[in-house]
Design an enzyme around this catalytic site. Structure first.
Site, mmCIF file in Angstrom:
data_model
loop_
_atom_site.group_PDB
_atom_site.id
_atom_site.type_symbol
_atom_site.label_atom_id
_atom_site.label_comp_id
_atom_site.label_asym_id
_atom_site.label_seq_id
_atom_site.Cartn_x
_atom_site.Cartn_y
_atom_site.Cartn_z
ATOM 1 N N GLY A 356 1.350 -1.159 -0.243
ATOM 2 C CA GLY A 356 -0.056 0.357 -0.172
ATOM 3 C C GLY A 356 0.391 1.201 0.343
ATOM 4 N N PRO A 357 0.046 2.120 -0.204
ATOM 5 C CA PRO A 357 1.265 3.438 -0.287
ATOM 6 C C PRO A 357 1.720 4.085 1.099
ATOM 7 C CG PRO A 357 -1.280 4.207 -0.936
ATOM 8 C CD PRO A 357 -1.245 2.652 -0.513
ATOM 9 N N PRO A 358 2.559 5.181 0.965
ATOM 10 C CA PRO A 358 2.884 5.273 2.536
ATOM 11 C C PRO A 358 2.085 5.862 3.621
ATOM 12 C CG PRO A 358 4.491 5.842 0.850
ATOM 13 C CD PRO A 358 3.350 5.293 0.130
ATOM 14 N N GLY A 359 2.233 5.143 4.705
ATOM 15 C CA GLY A 359 1.347 6.207 5.789
ATOM 16 C C GLY A 359 0.668 5.571 6.365
ATOM 17 N N VAL A 360 -0.168 4.188 5.450
ATOM 18 C CA VAL A 360 -1.220 3.582 6.084
ATOM 19 C C VAL A 360 -1.585 2.863 6.573
ATOM 20 C CG1 VAL A 360 -2.390 4.026 3.376
ATOM 21 C CG2 VAL A 360 -1.331 2.059 3.904
ATOM 22 N N GLY A 361 -0.549 2.665 7.213
ATOM 23 C CA GLY A 361 -0.153 1.825 8.689
ATOM 24 C C GLY A 361 0.321 0.509 8.616
ATOM 25 N N LYS A 362 1.120 0.156 7.520
ATOM 26 C CA LYS A 362 1.670 -1.360 7.056
ATOM 27 C C LYS A 362 2.308 -1.749 8.505
ATOM 28 C CE LYS A 362 3.052 -0.469 3.308
ATOM 29 N NZ LYS A 362 2.834 1.193 3.444
ATOM 30 N N THR A 363 3.288 -1.135 8.578
ATOM 31 C CA THR A 363 3.972 -1.673 10.089
ATOM 32 C C THR A 363 3.839 -1.374 10.849
ATOM 33 O OG1 THR A 363 6.460 -0.027 8.630
ATOM 34 C CG2 THR A 363 6.593 -0.651 10.410
ATOM 35 N N SER A 680 -6.666 4.375 -18.499
ATOM 36 C CA SER A 680 -8.056 5.047 -18.331
ATOM 37 C C SER A 680 -8.343 6.542 -18.544
ATOM 38 C CB SER A 680 -7.908 4.837 -17.090
ATOM 39 O OG SER A 680 -7.008 6.296 -15.800
ATOM 40 N N LYS A 723 -10.138 7.289 -7.198
ATOM 41 C CA LYS A 723 -11.009 8.022 -8.068
ATOM 42 C C LYS A 723 -12.108 8.752 -7.637
ATOM 43 C CE LYS A 723 -8.341 6.297 -11.774
ATOM 44 N NZ LYS A 723 -8.880 5.331 -12.815
#
Length: 813
Positions: A356-363, A680, A723
């Site tokens: 996922g993108p940075p900062g979404v809570g993966k770590t 797209s 989007k």
């Protein structure tokens, strides 16, 4: 051998049963009777001065003295003396007269009577040479056996040597030298003197061989004991010498540690060898230092220590929900794993990859999962790692060698089943020192990591108990074999409502505590959070949102420190600018009027969704096509496809068939400094072209997304959730989407889904009929949304490729 005459005499005698003892004719025997049935029989015979029949139990441990438990061959004996003991037992001294076989046992009074046939062998003639040969053979084997029995008296052998009758000698030797009572019983049951002698010689030979083997084993054991005693003595001397030299007893300390630790046999054997090598190396030498470091490292590895998993689903769910808002797919997957673990404790651990993108809570979700499962948590950062030795370790012969990051993580966790977070696995690089991604193939393979070998440790370690969770921002740089070993879970960007919830429940309490504030001193409203998220940050996660909240807390703390404020500070949308300054981002909004040649497109970026307008100008010229706005190759190809498709439908919309020859077409995407790519925007460019060529305005409240084909088919795209959120924020009320993306509507934020009308379109003609204010073509409006399914995620700016695409260029916005 002499010939014998057999005399058989029938008698009825009281039976005296004995355990583990065999009486022989011509030999005195002393034994003790404890059973009433035996004592009564002995007393009856002693009172009448009669003979007794001594029979041996087949099983010495038998409880009840039944006749069926007695051997039917015994010895007729005469009681010479009897003595009652204080314990109620009776001791007898008896002398054997002859062998006898029992024909019948019958009870009588308090004991057993037996009908016996007493057999006595009398020599009818003598063959002295054969008798002497038999006696010598018996004595030879007896002396050989006596050499292994130091407790055997010399008088016994002297007495045996004086016996000249082979049959009597066989009975004498059997009575005094055979160990097993079953062997003695075999000799007693052999009435034929010649067969008896041959059997005795065979038994003596077998017993001699057995004792010889036992003696050899005993000698070897004593030799080992003597060697161990010698080593102990020398070790003690070395310890004293080292103590005098001030070197201490380091080797002994390591030896005690190795023996007391719970180690696998292979590991203990290896460490003992290393300890022995260290003890022989000069103190302070390089070899001793290497061995010492190796022993310290191996003893720190948790070979057997582990934690017990928490398999309570309700408790785990409560912990996950309290730590994170959203991330439903990750939570659901972990709870499924715990549920299966509860039903099948032997289930191997899973290997997950959170993308996922940075900062979404993966770590941070990794630490939360560890807490929910009651496991130790350790994080391994892989960003920028380019050496295979960082994963597998260095050979211990190198200077400064150390184990790899996996073993170090286990040492840090101090258990063999921690949750290991492999952070930024997509940032691995490679150089001449090897490929660390290839080294991870064994670590992340559930079938191979049971015997993971670190180059430094050189011993197999079972990693199958560890739970591995990898994190990545993109899968494009992750090698395919490595990706194949992981279960990928996508974490999409947060919606505005999710960001507000996260800030309210987690970020604000955290920053208030960090800055020494509390809710009575500073209050931040939801409207203020929304203002910060929309106009001061631009991200998929919440890192910049947290920084902005921290900035507000610092300024509030300063005001309290300067005593410029006495009451509670309340931050809402109106006064955010007093703390954070003017808005850093202009609001995205649709135009005030319907315009010709301008269409609202939708884009996906790593920071979320974006409203991207497409502008088309038709100029007098020679048919050139100008494309501007930092477009990538895929987007340029989409523009050419759009022009070709418009040429194919020109007659339907009253467009001059030769417009592409007499006019130049300029397609522009604003914000030219930002790279853009992806297919797209195809339908957006078609709509803008038709609008510019026909002069028909495009509805300002309509936005669209979709790839176009040469036949006018609207193809599926990704990133629909992000989007549509951008469209909602900009004030769009109708969004045209590919028909195949109808299944993704369930993933869209509920507020957005209720506020926007979604129209799935299969053909570009349907898009034009909904987007253009007036249209001449007889195209029909596509069906309304009828079903909702799961979503896909973009990997480029304008379009997240489907499973068949792999060439989009990821860009940041």
């Amino acid at each position: 051998m002499s010939n014998y005459t057999v005399k058989i005499k029938k008698m009825t005698l009281p039976v005296v049963p004995v355990r583990g003892i065999v009486a022989f004719p011509g030999a005195a025997i002393t034994f003790e009777l404890t059973e009433d049935i035996a004592i009564k029989a002995a007393e009856a015979a002693f009172e009448t001065d009669s003979l007794i029949m001594v029979c041996t139990y087949r099983d010495p441990e038998a409880e009840s003295p039944l006749p069926s438990g007695l051997f039917r061959t015994g010895t007729v004996c005469k009681i010479k003396q009897s003595l009652k003991t204080s314990e109620g037992a009776m001791r007898l001294l008896a002398e054997g007269y002859s062998r006898a076989s029992v024909t019948e046992f019958r009870p009588f009074a308090d004991y057993i009577l037996a009908e016996v046939n007493s057999k006595t062998h009398t020599a009818s003639d003598e063959d002295k040479i054969r008798d002497q040969a038999y006696c010598r053979a018996i004595l030879t084997e007896a002396k050989k056996l006596a050499s292994f029995l130091p407790s055997l008296s010399d008088d016994m052998m002297s007495t045996a040597s004086a016996i000249k009758t082979p049959a009597l000698l066989a009975d004498f030797i059997a009575a005094n030298m055979l160990v097993k009572f079953t062997d003695k019983q075999m000799i007693l049951e052999c009435f034929d003197p010649e067969k008896r002698i041959e059997l005795l010689i065979a038994l003596l030979t077998e017993e001699s061989g057995l004792l010889a083997c036992e003696l050899d084993i005993h000698k070897r054991v004593r030799s080992n004991l003597n060697q161990n005693q010698k080593e102990y003595y020398l070790r003690e001397q070395m310890r004293v010498i080292r103590g005098e030299l001030g070197e201490g007893d380091e080797a002994d300390e390591y030896y005690d540690k190795i023996m007391s630790a719970k180690l696998p046999d292979e590991v203990r054997e290896k460490l003992l060898k290393e300890n022995d090598r260290m003890s022989k190396a000069p103190f302070g030498s390089a070899e001793a230092t290497v061995a010492r470091t190796y022993l310290d490292t191996c003893l720190e590895i948790p070979w057997s220590a582990s934690t017990k998993d928490r398999v309570n689903i309700a408790t785990a769910k409560k912990i996950l929900d309290s730590d994170h808002d959203g991330l439903e797919k990750v939570k659901e997957r972990i709870l499924e794993f715990l549920a299966v673990k509860q039903l099948n404790p032997e289930l191997g651990n899973q290997i997950l990859c959170l993308v996922g993108p940075p900062g979404v809570g993966k770590t941070s979700v990794g630490a939360s999962i560890a807490r929910a499962m009651n496991r130790k948590y350790v994080r391994v950062s892989l960003g920028g790692v380019r050496d295979e030795a960082d994963i597998r370790g260095h050979r211990k012969t190198y200077i400064g060698a150390m184990p790899g990051r996996i073993i170090n993580a286990l040492i840090q966790a101090k258990v063999n089943n921690p949750l290991i977070l492999l952070d930024e696995i997509d940032k691995l690089t490679r150089d001449s020192h090897g490929d660390p991604a290839s080294a991870l193939l064994e670590v992340l393979d559930g079938e191979q990591n049971k015997t993971f070998r670190d180059h430094f440790v050189e011993l197999p370690f079972d990693l199958s108990s560890c739970l591995f969770i990898a994190t990545a921002n993109t899968l494009d740089t992750v090698p395919r074999p490595l990706l194949d070993r992981m279960e990928v879970i996508e974490l999409k960007s947060y919606t505005k409502n999710e960001k507000i919830s996260i800030a309210r429940n987690h970020l604000i309490p955290k920053q208030l505590k960090r800055h020494g504030l509390n809710k009575r001193m500073l209050s931040i409203t939801d409207s203020a959070i929304s203002e910060i998220a929309d106009y001061y940050t631009r991200e998929a996660g919440v890192r910049n949102l947290e920084r902005s909240i921290a900035d507000v807390c610092r300024k509030a703390a300063k005001r309290f420190a300067e005593e410029s404020v006495t009451g509670k500070i309340k931050l809402d949308a109106d006064n955010v600018g007093d703390y954070l300054g003017p808005r850093k981002r202009l609001p995205e909004a649709i135009s005030d009027t319907d315009e010709v040649g301008t269409v609202n497109g939708l884009a996906w970026t790593e920071a979320g969704g974006d409203l991207l307008k497409v502008e088309v100008a038709v100029l007098e010229g020679t048919g050139k096509i100008e494309l501007t706005g930092s477009l990538g190759d895929v987007m340029k190809e989409s523009a050419h496809i759009a022009v070709s498709y418009v040429r194919s439908i020109a007659s339907e919309y009253g467009i001059s068939p030769d417009f592409y020859q007499k006019h130049d077409i300029h397609i522009h995407f604003p914000e030219g400094a930002v790279p853009k790519d992806g297919p797209s925007a195809g339908v957006t460019m078609v709509t803008a072209l038709v609008s510019a060529l026909t002069g028909c305005p495009v509805r300002r409240d309509v936005a669209m997304t979709g790839e176009i084909s040469l036949r006018g088919n609207v193809l599926a795209i990704g990133g629909l959730k992000e989007k549509t959120m951008a469209a909602y924020s900009a004030g769009v009320r109708t969004v045209l989407i590919p028909y195949d993306n109808e299944r993704n509507l369930d993933d869209i934020d509920p507020v957005v889904r209720e506020s926007i009308e979604f129209i799935p379109c299969k053909k570009a003609s349907e898009v034009l009929s909904h987007a253009l204010c007036t249209v001449s073509a007889s195209s029909s409006v596509s069906a309304k949304c009828a079903s909702k399914r799961s979503s896909k995620k973009d990997v480029d700016m304008l379009h997240a490729p489907s499973s068949g695409e792999s060439t989009a260029i990821p860009v940041a916005r």
